[in-house]
Scaffold this active site. Structure first.
Site, PDB file in Angstrom:
ATOM      1  N   LEU A 141      51.951  69.922  68.013  1.00 33.56           N
ATOM      2  CA  LEU A 141      53.518  69.806  67.889  1.00 33.56           C
ATOM      3  C   LEU A 141      54.082  70.770  67.971  1.00 33.56           C
ATOM      4  O   LEU A 141      53.484  72.121  67.653  1.00 33.56           O
ATOM      5  CB  LEU A 141      53.539  69.183  66.197  1.00 33.56           C
ATOM      6  CG  LEU A 141      52.934  67.849  66.016  1.00 33.56           C
ATOM      7  CD1 LEU A 141      53.005  67.668  64.411  1.00 33.56           C
ATOM      8  CD2 LEU A 141      53.851  66.911  66.532  1.00 33.56           C
ATOM      9  N   ASP A 142      55.452  70.709  68.471  1.00 33.75           N
ATOM     10  CA  ASP A 142      56.087  71.992  68.661  1.00 33.75           C
ATOM     11  C   ASP A 142      56.515  72.616  67.403  1.00 33.75           C
ATOM     12  O   ASP A 142      56.242  72.022  66.196  1.00 33.75           O
ATOM     13  CB  ASP A 142      57.241  71.918  69.541  1.00 33.75           C
ATOM     14  CG  ASP A 142      58.327  71.120  69.063  1.00 33.75           C
ATOM     15  OD1 ASP A 142      58.755  71.160  67.818  1.00 33.75           O
ATOM     16  OD2 ASP A 142      58.773  69.792  69.834  1.00 33.75           O
ATOM     17  N   GLN A 143      56.854  73.740  67.277  1.00 36.13           N
ATOM     18  CA  GLN A 143      57.157  74.793  66.160  1.00 36.13           C
ATOM     19  C   GLN A 143      58.138  74.260  65.066  1.00 36.13           C
ATOM     20  O   GLN A 143      58.012  74.138  64.082  1.00 36.13           O
ATOM     21  CB  GLN A 143      57.794  76.191  66.540  1.00 36.13           C
ATOM     22  CG  GLN A 143      57.809  76.915  65.351  1.00 36.13           C
ATOM     23  CD  GLN A 143      58.157  78.487  65.728  1.00 36.13           C
ATOM     24  OE1 GLN A 143      58.319  78.900  66.850  1.00 36.13           O
ATOM     25  NE2 GLN A 143      58.221  79.398  64.705  1.00 36.13           N
ATOM     26  N   SER A 145      58.877  70.467  64.897  1.00 38.79           N
ATOM     27  CA  SER A 145      58.132  69.348  64.732  1.00 38.79           C
ATOM     28  C   SER A 145      57.217  69.371  63.585  1.00 38.79           C
ATOM     29  O   SER A 145      56.593  70.527  63.265  1.00 38.79           O
ATOM     30  CB  SER A 145      57.737  68.625  65.938  1.00 38.79           C
ATOM     31  OG  SER A 145      58.678  68.314  66.719  1.00 38.79           O
ATOM     32  N   ARG A 229      61.010  64.419  72.277  1.00 30.13           N
ATOM     33  CA  ARG A 229      62.235  65.058  72.431  1.00 30.13           C
ATOM     34  C   ARG A 229      62.807  64.896  73.725  1.00 30.13           C
ATOM     35  O   ARG A 229      64.097  64.352  73.734  1.00 30.13           O
ATOM     36  CB  ARG A 229      62.159  66.628  72.032  1.00 30.13           C
ATOM     37  CG  ARG A 229      61.637  66.944  70.775  1.00 30.13           C
ATOM     38  CD  ARG A 229      61.701  68.440  70.539  1.00 30.13           C
ATOM     39  NE  ARG A 229      61.382  68.512  69.177  1.00 30.13           N
ATOM     40  CZ  ARG A 229      62.162  68.658  68.102  1.00 30.13           C
ATOM     41  NH1 ARG A 229      63.174  68.399  67.877  1.00 30.13           N
ATOM     42  NH2 ARG A 229      61.546  69.033  66.739  1.00 30.13           N
TER      43      ARG A 229
END
Length: 277
Positions: A141-143, A145, A229
């Site tokens: 997961l990106d930062q 999220s 996204r």
């Protein structure tokens, strides 16, 4: 703890001079890559230690034909190595190797999905400091999220859960600007084209709408970077908040941000089933 890429398999390399099947001698004479000796126990003892009930109850399971070992139906009196044999009960994999860990983590916003960050940012390892084994994180997961990430030292399972060919579905709750056009769900399920190829969601539904914000749920088995996204950017509704709530059969539930829990035997078995084991 450094992260390891589970997509890279380490091939064992025979020791110099090792003659393979012609080798003889004690375990102390064996080359470094030789298989360790088997340590077998009675099957009902293994099942009971895994929490399936008393030994007598486990004997009844075996007698009823509900247990297999390495694909063969077990019988009373059989033995197995809990660290090496594949044991199934009612068709579901039972993990009996006590060295393996399977953990669910609710990643908070602001934490990067890595076990060690060279930029000094908060990383997953900061949330699980007491794990002695080197673990793989399943589901990046990106930062910005949040939500469910699985941690395990079972590299084979981790690789399958992340590989697109196994098509393990992931569920997200996404906040986007409202109101949501009626055609959005049909558009996302029929497929849109991104710069790196087409993508379509498996399912889409509006969960709630309040003011100028809508909460939607999407399910997809894609694993490309920032895919959720990018999908919503492509249809003109940039993501304001993103939470992953499920990976295959494992649900985030009421696990609080920053907390972890060990998966149950039923959940672990369901993960193996999801990848065909």
């Amino acid at each position: 703890m450094p992260s390891v890429d589970p997509s890279v398999d380490s091939d064992s390399v025979p020791a110099p001079g090792f003659a393979g099947p012609e080798f003889e001698g004690s375990a102390f004479d064996a080359p470094p890559d030789a298989e360790p000796p088997r340590h077998e126990e009675r099957l009902q003892k293994i099942l009971a230690a895994a929490g399936l009930g008393s030994r007598r109850a486990c004997e009844r399971m075996i007698d009823a034909g509900r247990v297999t070992v390495n694909g063969r139906e077990a019988t009373l009196g059989d033995k197995a190595d809990p660290n090496r044999d594949a044991i199934h009960v009612d068709g579901q994999r039972l993990v009996t190797d006590t060295r393996l860990v399977y953990i669910a983590l609710n990643k908070p916003r602001g934490v990067v999905s890595t076990m060690d960050d060279d930029k000094g940012r908060n990383a997953i390892s900061d949330l699980v400091p007491n794990i002695e084994s080197r673990v793989f994180h399943v589901g990046r997961l990106d930062q910005d999220s949040e939500g469910l990430i699985l941690l395990t030292n079972d590299g084979g399972l981790a690789h399958k859960l992340m590989h697109p060919s196994y098509e393990v579905a992931k569920t997200y709750q996404v906040e986007i600007p409202g109101p949501v056009p009626r055609a959005m769900g049909r558009e996302l399920k029929s497929g849109i084209t991104l710069e790196d190829g087409p993508v379509k969601v498996d399912s889409f539904r509006v969960v709630d709408a309040y003011g100028k914000v809508a909460l939607v749920e999407v399910v997809l088995h894609e694993g490309r970077n920032h895919i959720v996204r990018r999908v919503f950017d492509a249809v003109g509704f940039p993501v304001q908040r993103l939470i992953r709530t499920e990976i295959g059969p494992i649900r985030l539930g009421d696990l609080r941000p920053g907390r972890t829990r060990h998966l149950s035997q039923a959940e672990i078995g369901a993960l193996f089933k999801a990848v065909g084991e």
